[in-house]
Design an enzyme around this catalytic site. Sequence first.
Site, PDB file in Angstrom:
ATOM      1  N   TYR A  54       0.842  -1.197   0.000  1.00  0.00           N
ATOM      2  CA  TYR A  54       0.000   0.000   0.000  1.00  0.00           C
ATOM      3  C   TYR A  54       0.877   1.246   0.000  1.00  0.00           C
ATOM      4  CZ  TYR A  54      -3.799  -3.189   1.421  1.00  0.00           C
ATOM      5  OH  TYR A  54      -4.712  -4.210   1.491  1.00  0.00           O
ATOM      6  N   PRO A 207     -16.449  -3.858   1.847  1.00  0.00           N
ATOM      7  CA  PRO A 207     -17.847  -4.184   2.123  1.00  0.00           C
ATOM      8  C   PRO A 207     -18.826  -3.155   1.553  1.00  0.00           C
ATOM      9  CG  PRO A 207     -16.806  -3.305   4.091  1.00  0.00           C
ATOM     10  CD  PRO A 207     -15.710  -3.529   3.084  1.00  0.00           C
ATOM     11  N   ASN A 295     -19.483   4.486   9.982  1.00  0.00           N
ATOM     12  CA  ASN A 295     -19.430   3.061   9.666  1.00  0.00           C
ATOM     13  C   ASN A 295     -19.485   2.163  10.896  1.00  0.00           C
ATOM     14  OD1 ASN A 295     -19.314   3.579   6.920  1.00  0.00           O
ATOM     15  ND2 ASN A 295     -17.094   3.435   6.809  1.00  0.00           N
TER      16      ASN A 295
END
Length: 336
Positions: A54, A207, A295
């Site tokens: 990343y 998700p 979230n």
Amino acid sequence: MEFRHLGNSGLKISEIAYGNWLTHGSQVEADVATACVRRALDEGITTFDTADVYANTVAEEVLGDALKGERRESLEIFTKVYWPTGPGGHNDSGLSRKHIRESIDGSLRRLQTDYVDLYQAHRYDVETPLEETMQAFADLVRAGKVLYIGVSEWTADQIRAGHALAQELGVQLISSQPQYSMLWRVIEEEVVPTSQELGISQIVWSPIAQGVLTGKYKPGQPAPEGSRATDTKGGADMVARFLQDEVLERVARLEPIAADVGLSMAQLAVAWVLQNPNVAAAIIGASRPEQVSDNVKASGVRLDADVLKTIDDVLADVVVRDPEMTARNAPKQRPS
């Protein structure tokens, strides 16, 4: 925040994990990334997922700095190995003993920790014997640098073979990290049943389908400025498969369902994946701290069977279910 066991191990993790793919060291500045991590901690998240690839190792550095000063025993820190890092030399990728041993030392240095709770094979390496890979992982466990091992985007057959070798070597392969959402369900037919049989949990990424399930992308309209669909560093490529009018029209029809159960669209999406008993955690990312706070409200939500059926009816044939997609999307040779 609620917690779940990871696989058949004694390790508990927060059912919502914080991940920094495509954000830290890339989309957002370090101070904002740190603020997101701090908000995650404030909201009860203890599980943090990253990878050496990343932002070409920068994301690990940012996460390490952001977690500095926290009680290490109260955190679960996960990272991964496989994709190219550094200059991209001929041994700078894959799951060879050489690359694994060198990669873990770099990850530990950047994360500023003596060990990671979970070390994951970020993809399956078709050029390295699986026995070599699993032996290298087992050696790291015995050296105390890694507590548990996992895989990411492996097929059911690959998971079964890796688990068998791990058992022979006396180490615990306890997790699989696949993409999973209302729109992308390719793990349900083969990976999930195999994992349940073997005592392996899913730690799922994306998700919210790279933001599509928030409802911010509208059919027939350009993507909002600053959204993942406008990110030329990789985000746009990932989200493109969902940006079809037919998909976006179906997603828009989820809005009244979310409203009826008192959730935002993002919360509904995260809560949906957590209804699967084989899912130990859903990984969320954020470019703003308030996204984290939104979230995490999905933790502990229980969706009734009729709500789940209504979601299935709405999305119907736009859902991708083909289990062959895992193998189809896998690297056919070691990347360089």
